[in-house]
Design a protein around this motif. Structure first.
Motif, PDB file in Angstrom:
ATOM      1  N   SER A  92      38.493  40.792  45.580  1.00 41.43           N
ATOM      2  CA  SER A  92      37.284  41.175  44.843  1.00 41.43           C
ATOM      3  C   SER A  92      36.203  41.481  45.871  1.00 41.43           C
ATOM      4  N   PRO A  93      35.374  42.503  45.616  1.00 39.76           N
ATOM      5  CA  PRO A  93      34.309  42.817  46.574  1.00 39.76           C
ATOM      6  C   PRO A  93      33.158  41.817  46.467  1.00 39.76           C
ATOM      7  N   PRO A  94      32.384  41.679  47.539  1.00 40.39           N
ATOM      8  CA  PRO A  94      31.200  40.822  47.457  1.00 40.39           C
ATOM      9  C   PRO A  94      30.169  41.480  46.545  1.00 40.39           C
ATOM     10  N   LEU A  95      29.515  40.668  45.726  1.00 42.47           N
ATOM     11  CA  LEU A  95      28.466  41.151  44.827  1.00 42.47           C
ATOM     12  C   LEU A  95      27.251  40.255  44.966  1.00 42.47           C
ATOM     13  N   LYS A  96      26.066  40.832  44.782  1.00 41.18           N
ATOM     14  CA  LYS A  96      24.830  40.045  44.816  1.00 41.18           C
ATOM     15  C   LYS A  96      23.849  40.624  43.812  1.00 41.18           C
ATOM     16  N   TRP A  97      22.962  39.767  43.332  1.00 37.50           N
ATOM     17  CA  TRP A  97      21.973  40.194  42.344  1.00 37.50           C
ATOM     18  C   TRP A  97      20.708  39.387  42.511  1.00 37.50           C
ATOM     19  N   ASP A  98      19.628  39.931  41.952  1.00 36.17           N
ATOM     20  CA  ASP A  98      18.354  39.221  42.017  1.00 36.17           C
ATOM     21  C   ASP A  98      18.270  38.237  40.851  1.00 36.17           C
ATOM     22  N   ALA A  99      17.184  37.512  40.800  1.00 33.42           N
ATOM     23  CA  ALA A  99      17.025  36.458  39.788  1.00 33.42           C
ATOM     24  C   ALA A  99      17.056  37.049  38.377  1.00 33.42           C
ATOM     25  N   PRO A 100      17.787  36.400  37.479  1.00 37.34           N
ATOM     26  CA  PRO A 100      17.792  36.860  36.092  1.00 37.34           C
ATOM     27  C   PRO A 100      16.475  36.511  35.398  1.00 37.34           C
ATOM     28  N   PRO A 101      16.224  37.088  34.235  1.00 37.69           N
ATOM     29  CA  PRO A 101      14.954  36.818  33.545  1.00 37.69           C
ATOM     30  C   PRO A 101      14.825  35.355  33.097  1.00 37.69           C
ATOM     31  N   THR A 102      13.599  34.935  32.876  1.00 36.58           N
ATOM     32  CA  THR A 102      13.309  33.598  32.353  1.00 36.58           C
ATOM     33  C   THR A 102      14.054  33.398  31.044  1.00 36.58           C
ATOM     34  N   GLY A 103      14.637  32.232  30.892  1.00 37.02           N
ATOM     35  CA  GLY A 103      15.383  31.927  29.674  1.00 37.02           C
ATOM     36  C   GLY A 103      16.875  32.127  29.814  1.00 37.02           C
ATOM     37  N   THR A 104      17.302  32.681  30.941  1.00 34.93           N
ATOM     38  CA  THR A 104      18.734  32.883  31.160  1.00 34.93           C
ATOM     39  C   THR A 104      19.411  31.533  31.364  1.00 34.93           C
ATOM     40  N   GLN A 105      20.499  31.310  30.641  1.00 39.82           N
ATOM     41  CA  GLN A 105      21.270  30.074  30.755  1.00 39.82           C
ATOM     42  C   GLN A 105      22.575  30.268  31.518  1.00 39.82           C
ATOM     43  N   SER A 106      23.136  31.490  31.442  1.00 33.73           N
ATOM     44  CA  SER A 106      24.388  31.773  32.147  1.00 33.73           C
ATOM     45  C   SER A 106      24.502  33.271  32.388  1.00 33.73           C
ATOM     46  N   LEU A 107      25.455  33.636  33.243  1.00 42.65           N
ATOM     47  CA  LEU A 107      25.711  35.039  33.572  1.00 42.65           C
ATOM     48  C   LEU A 107      27.168  35.364  33.253  1.00 42.65           C
ATOM     49  N   ALA A 108      27.418  36.636  32.972  1.00 35.68           N
ATOM     50  CA  ALA A 108      28.788  37.108  32.733  1.00 35.68           C
ATOM     51  C   ALA A 108      28.979  38.430  33.460  1.00 35.68           C
ATOM     52  N   LEU A 109      30.208  38.699  33.868  1.00 40.82           N
ATOM     53  CA  LEU A 109      30.535  39.923  34.591  1.00 40.82           C
ATOM     54  C   LEU A 109      31.766  40.565  33.975  1.00 40.82           C
ATOM     55  N   ILE A 110      31.684  41.877  33.763  1.00 41.00           N
ATOM     56  CA  ILE A 110      32.830  42.661  33.310  1.00 41.00           C
ATOM     57  C   ILE A 110      32.974  43.838  34.268  1.00 41.00           C
ATOM     58  N   VAL A 111      34.195  44.076  34.734  1.00 40.39           N
ATOM     59  CA  VAL A 111      34.487  45.238  35.564  1.00 40.39           C
ATOM     60  C   VAL A 111      35.571  46.029  34.852  1.00 40.39           C
ATOM     61  N   ASP A 112      35.269  47.306  34.565  1.00 41.78           N
ATOM     62  CA  ASP A 112      36.275  48.125  33.898  1.00 41.78           C
ATOM     63  C   ASP A 112      36.241  49.572  34.372  1.00 41.78           C
ATOM     64  N   ASP A 113      37.289  50.293  33.991  1.00 44.76           N
ATOM     65  CA  ASP A 113      37.512  51.682  34.398  1.00 44.76           C
ATOM     66  C   ASP A 113      37.643  52.532  33.134  1.00 44.76           C
ATOM     67  N   PRO A 114      36.592  53.288  32.778  1.00 50.98           N
ATOM     68  CA  PRO A 114      36.666  54.112  31.575  1.00 50.98           C
ATOM     69  C   PRO A 114      37.506  55.376  31.764  1.00 50.98           C
ATOM     70  N   ASP A 115      37.934  55.653  32.984  1.00 49.63           N
ATOM     71  CA  ASP A 115      38.686  56.877  33.274  1.00 49.63           C
ATOM     72  C   ASP A 115      40.196  56.682  33.214  1.00 49.63           C
ATOM     73  N   ALA A 116      40.650  55.494  32.855  1.00 50.70           N
ATOM     74  CA  ALA A 116      42.088  55.228  32.782  1.00 50.70           C
ATOM     75  C   ALA A 116      42.729  56.101  31.697  1.00 50.70           C
ATOM     76  N   PRO A 117      43.958  56.546  31.930  1.00 50.70           N
ATOM     77  CA  PRO A 117      44.608  57.481  31.004  1.00 50.70           C
ATOM     78  C   PRO A 117      44.770  56.968  29.568  1.00 50.70           C
ATOM     79  N   MET A 118      44.972  55.680  29.397  1.00 49.83           N
ATOM     80  CA  MET A 118      45.207  55.119  28.064  1.00 49.83           C
ATOM     81  C   MET A 118      43.947  54.490  27.470  1.00 49.83           C
ATOM     82  N   GLY A 119      42.772  54.817  28.008  1.00 48.34           N
ATOM     83  CA  GLY A 119      41.522  54.208  27.552  1.00 48.34           C
ATOM     84  C   GLY A 119      41.002  53.246  28.605  1.00 48.34           C
ATOM     85  N   THR A 120      39.852  52.670  28.342  1.00 49.83           N
ATOM     86  CA  THR A 120      39.202  51.788  29.317  1.00 49.83           C
ATOM     87  C   THR A 120      40.128  50.646  29.736  1.00 49.83           C
TER      88      THR A 120
END
Length: 152
Positions: A26-54
């Motif tokens: 997996s590549p390294p990823l970084k992000w800045d602070a989430p907004p006030t009130g954030t309790q958790s984070l989620a990540l989705i990585v997908d490819d919409p160009d795949a032949p059979m759909g995302t």
């Protein structure tokens, strides 16, 4: 929120070490602070160009808000040592599965979500299950797109 990687720039080429052609880290990823009130984070990585759909490459959720980056080569364990739970990708495995396009150049969307609660899904949840659980709980989102075509 802003999502970045030290491995590739926005709309840039994903290095082969992060793909099925090499180590499939997996590549390294970084992000800045989430907004006030954030309790958790989620990540989705997908490819919409795949032949059979995302095609889904990574599903990760319930990341603690103290985490502001993911290092290279996150283990494909059910849960991360620093917190967070791995879902199932479309290769049928937990964790990250790198780009492996059958032909042409594909786009890979890395999407980070700031949520107003922990989702408490069991490990192995699918993208669809994660999206259903996130519905109505997204405070902010950030996106990073990388591209890859196989060198044969």
């Amino acid at each position: 929120m802003k999502l970045e990687s030290d491995a590739f720039s926005a709309n840039g080429t994903i290095p082969s070490k992060y793909t099925c052609d090499r180590q499939d880290f997996s590549p390294p990823l970084k992000w800045d602070a989430p907004p006030t009130g954030t309790q958790s984070l989620a990540l989705i990585v997908d490819d919409p160009d795949a032949p059979m759909g995302t095609f889904v490459h990574w599903v990760l959720y319930d990341l603690p808000t103290e985490i502001t980056n993911l290092p290279e080569a996150v283990p494909n364990d059910a849960t991360l040592a620093s917190g967070g739970t791995q879902g199932k990708n479309d290769f049928g495995k937990l964790g990250y599965g790198g780009p492996c396009p059958p032909s042409g150049t594909h786009r890979y969307f890395f999407k980070l979500y700031a949520l107003d609660r922990y989702l408490e899904l069991a490990s192995g949840a699918t993208k669809e299950q994660l999206e259903a659980a996130m519905n109505g709980h997204i405070l902010a989102a950030a996106e990073l797109i990388g591209r890859y075509s196989r060198q044969r």
